[in-house]
Design an enzyme around this catalytic site. Structure first.
Site, PDB file in Angstrom:
ATOM      1  N   SER A 240       0.822  -1.208   0.000  1.00  0.00           N
ATOM      2  CA  SER A 240       0.000   0.000   0.000  1.00  0.00           C
ATOM      3  C   SER A 240       0.858   1.262   0.000  1.00  0.00           C
ATOM      4  CB  SER A 240      -0.955  -0.053   1.186  1.00  0.00           C
ATOM      5  OG  SER A 240      -2.065   0.730   0.895  1.00  0.00           O
ATOM      6  N   HIS A 382      -7.884  -5.564   1.093  1.00  0.00           N
ATOM      7  CA  HIS A 382      -6.625  -4.812   1.051  1.00  0.00           C
ATOM      8  C   HIS A 382      -5.723  -5.290   2.192  1.00  0.00           C
ATOM      9  CE1 HIS A 382      -4.215  -1.213   0.371  1.00  0.00           C
ATOM     10  NE2 HIS A 382      -4.221  -0.980   1.668  1.00  0.00           N
TER      11      HIS A 382
HETATM   12  C1  GTR Z   1      -5.359   4.376   2.311  1.00  0.00           C
HETATM   13  C2  GTR Z   1      -4.807   5.251   1.213  1.00  0.00           C
HETATM   14  C3  GTR Z   1      -4.157   4.390   0.187  1.00  0.00           C
HETATM   15  C4  GTR Z   1      -3.218   3.369   0.809  1.00  0.00           C
HETATM   16  C5  GTR Z   1      -3.725   2.799   2.126  1.00  0.00           C
HETATM   17  C6  GTR Z   1      -2.692   2.058   2.966  1.00  0.00           C
HETATM   18  O1  GTR Z   1      -6.084   5.037   3.234  1.00  0.00           O
HETATM   19  O2  GTR Z   1      -5.860   5.977   0.674  1.00  0.00           O
HETATM   20  O3  GTR Z   1      -3.509   5.190  -0.774  1.00  0.00           O
HETATM   21  O4  GTR Z   1      -1.966   3.896   0.976  1.00  0.00           O
HETATM   22  O5  GTR Z   1      -4.262   3.761   2.938  1.00  0.00           O
HETATM   23  O6  GTR Z   1      -1.536   2.448   3.053  1.00  0.00           O
HETATM   24  O7  GTR Z   1      -3.074   1.049   3.564  1.00  0.00           O
END
Ligand code: GTR
Length: 407
Positions: A240, A382
Site C-alpha cells: 500500500s 486490502h
Molecule cells: C489508504 C490510502 C491508500 C493506501 C492505504 C494504505 O487510506 O488511501 O492510498 O496507501 O491507505 O496504506 O493502507
C-alpha cells in the site's frame, strides 16, 4: 437550558452540518464504475517531452528514463538527496540460533549523518543458516505496526512471514517507516527531513513517501557491507503506502534487483488518469505529507500531469517487477494497475524481455509468475498476506534460477 443557549446550540450545530455538507459536495464521489472512467490520454512512455521517439535501450537509458525520473521528482515524490556526510552501523543484537536454529538474527542500528543531524534506522534481518553463499533478501518497508516484524518471533504475522521466507532459502529484512518519517501530517518532518531542511520549503521537496524510499536505499548501503547478504539480489517490498515507496525506491535506485508492490493503488502502481477509486485529490487531501507541494496542482486536474504511474513502472525495467491487487480493494484500482503494467511492457521489450502478461487482467487468484512482469489479483481485502508472499517467493525463484542458467 435557557432559550438563548438552545438557540445558540442549534445555530452552531447547523453551522457544523453545513460545513460538513459543503466539504462532502466539494469532494467528488468516488468512482467504482468502469463505464464512468473518463476518456484519457496517457503520456507516451517512449516519447520524450519534446516528442522524440525512443527506439532503443541506449536512448531509453540516456534520454527518456532520466527525464521520467526528473518528472516524478519534480511533480510527485520530490527530490531524492543522494549524498550524506556519513553512514555508520552497529549490530545491536545477534543470535546465530534464531528460529530454532534455522536462521541468524541480526538487529542492526544504521545511523546516517548529514550536517550534524542524524537519523537512525533499526533494521531486523534473518539470514537462513543453510545458505550456501551470500543470501538473496526480501526487504520490507514496514508501514504497519512494529510487532509485524518482531525479532523475538513471539509475535508472528503473515504481513512479514519470516519463517516461510527463510525456509525458502531467502533472507528477510525490514525497517519501519517511522524511523525515516512518521506517518503523520505534522510529525513527518522530524526524521530524514532534518538532514535536508531545504526540502521542506521547496515545491519539489521530498515528503514522507520519498523519505521512506530514501531509507530503503540507506539500508541497501548497509546490506552491501554485510557479507551474509547477496546485495545484487535485494528485492524491495512494500504494501500500500509502503508499496508506493518500494516503487519509488526501485525506480530511483537501480541497485535494487527486484521490486514488489502490493496493493499500492493511487500514486503507486495504478493509473491516475483513470480517476477510478482513490484519486490524486483524495490522496493529497487525506495525506498532504506524502508527496510534493507541486503534486497538489494536479488535484482534479489529472490530464495536466506530465506522467502517470506506468512510467514509474517502466523506469524499473529491465529489473523484475511484481505488482498485486486484492479483489475487494477497488479503492486501489486493480484494472488500473494491470493497465499500467501493460503500458510498461514496451520498455522491457527494448531489452528483449518478453512480457507474459495476458491481454486482459487475469482471473482472481491466477498469478502471472514469469518475469519480467508479475501480477496477481488475490481474492479478498486490502492486505499483505501469506498468499502474496508465496507468490513473491515463486516469482523470485523462477527469476533467479533462470538468470543462473543464463550465466
Ligand atoms: C489508504 C490510502 C491508500 C493506501 C492505504 C494504505 O487510506 O488511501 O492510498 O496507501 O491507505 O496504506 O493502507
Amino acid at each position: 437550558m435557557s432559550k438563548l443557549s438552545t438557540v445558540c446550540t442549534s445555530f452552531y450545530v447547523s453551522l457544523f452540518l453545513l460545513s460538513v455538507l459543503t466539504r462532502l459536495q466539494a469532494q467528488p464521489q468516488v468512482n467504482y464504475d468502469e463505464a464512468k472512467v473518463p476518456a484519457y490520454t496517457l503520456p507516451a512512455v517512449l516519447k520524450t517531452t519534446t516528442n522524440r521517439a525512443i527506439r532503443n535501450k541506449t536512448a531509453w537509458e540516456t534520454e527518456r528514463r532520466p527525464e521520467i525520473i526528473r518528472l516524478f521528482e519534480e511533480n510527485v515524490y520530490g527530490q531524492m538527496p543522494r549524498s550524506y556526510d556519513r553512514l555508520t552501523y552497529s549490530v545491536t543484537n545477534e543470535d546465530a540460533q534464531a528460529m530454532g536454529g534455522k536462521a541468524t538474527l541480526k538487529e542492526v542500528r544504521i545511523d546516517v549523518i548529514n550536517r550534524t543531524k542524524q537519523v537512525t534506522i533499526h533494521l531486523v534481518l534473518f539470514v537462513p543458516n543453510q545458505s550456501k553463499g551470500p543470501a538473496p533478501v526480501f526487504l520490507l518497508i514496514n508501514n504497519r505496526a512494529k510487532d509485524n516484524t518482531d525479532p523475538t518471533r513471539i509475535h508472528k504475522s503473515d504481513f512479514w512471514p519470516a519463517e516461510m521466507v527463510v525456509d525458502s532459502g531467502y533472507a528477510i529484512a525490514a525497517f519501519h517507516v517511522s524511523d525515516l518519517a512518521p506517518d503523520d501530517t505534522i510529525r513527518y518532518a522530524t526524521g530524514v527531513l532534518q538532514l535536508y531542511p531545504d526540502q521542506l520549503t521547496a515545491p519539489n521537496g521530498m515528503r514522507a513517501i520519498g523519505a521512506w524510499a530514501w531509507g530503503a536505499s540507506r539500508v541497501l548501503d548497509y546490506l552491501e557491507k554485510d557479507a551474509a547478504i547477496d546485495a545484487k539480489k535485494v528485492a524491495v517490498v512494500g504494501h500500500s503506502r509502503g508499496g508506493k515507496a518500494s516503487l519509488w525506491a526501485a525506480a530511483e535506485d537501480p541497485r535494487f534487483a527486484m521490486c514488489i508492490t502490493n496493493c499500492s493503488g493511487n500514486t503507486g502502481a495504478a493509473l491516475s488518469h483513470r480517476r477510478f477509486g482513490e484519486t490524486i485529490a483524495r490522496i493529497n487531501t487525506t495525506f498532504p505529507h506524502w508527496f510534493t507541494d507541486n503534486y497538489k496542482k494536479f488535484n482534479n486536474n489529472e490530464d495536466a500531469l506530465p506522467v502517470d504511474q506506468h512510467m514509474l513502472l517502466a523506469a524499473i525495467a529491465p529489473r523484475p517487477l511484481y505488482a498485486t491487487n486484492a479483489s475487494k480493494d477497488l479503492w486501489a484500482d486493480p484494472t488500473g494497475t494491470f493497465l499500467a503494467l501493460k503500458q510498461a511492457e514496451s520498455v522491457y521489450a527494448l531489452y528483449g524481455l518478453k512480457s507474459h502478461l495476458p491481454a486482459n487482467p487475469p482471473a482472481i487468484n491466477q498469478p502471472i509468475l514469469n518475469a519480467p512482469i508479475g501480477y496477481h489479483n488475490r481474492e479478498g481485502e486490502h492486505n499483505l498476506t501469506a498468499y502474496d508472499w508465496r507468490n513473491f517467493i515463486q516469482f523470485a525463484n523462477l527469476y533467479y534460477n533462470r538468470s543462473r542458467k543464463r550465466k
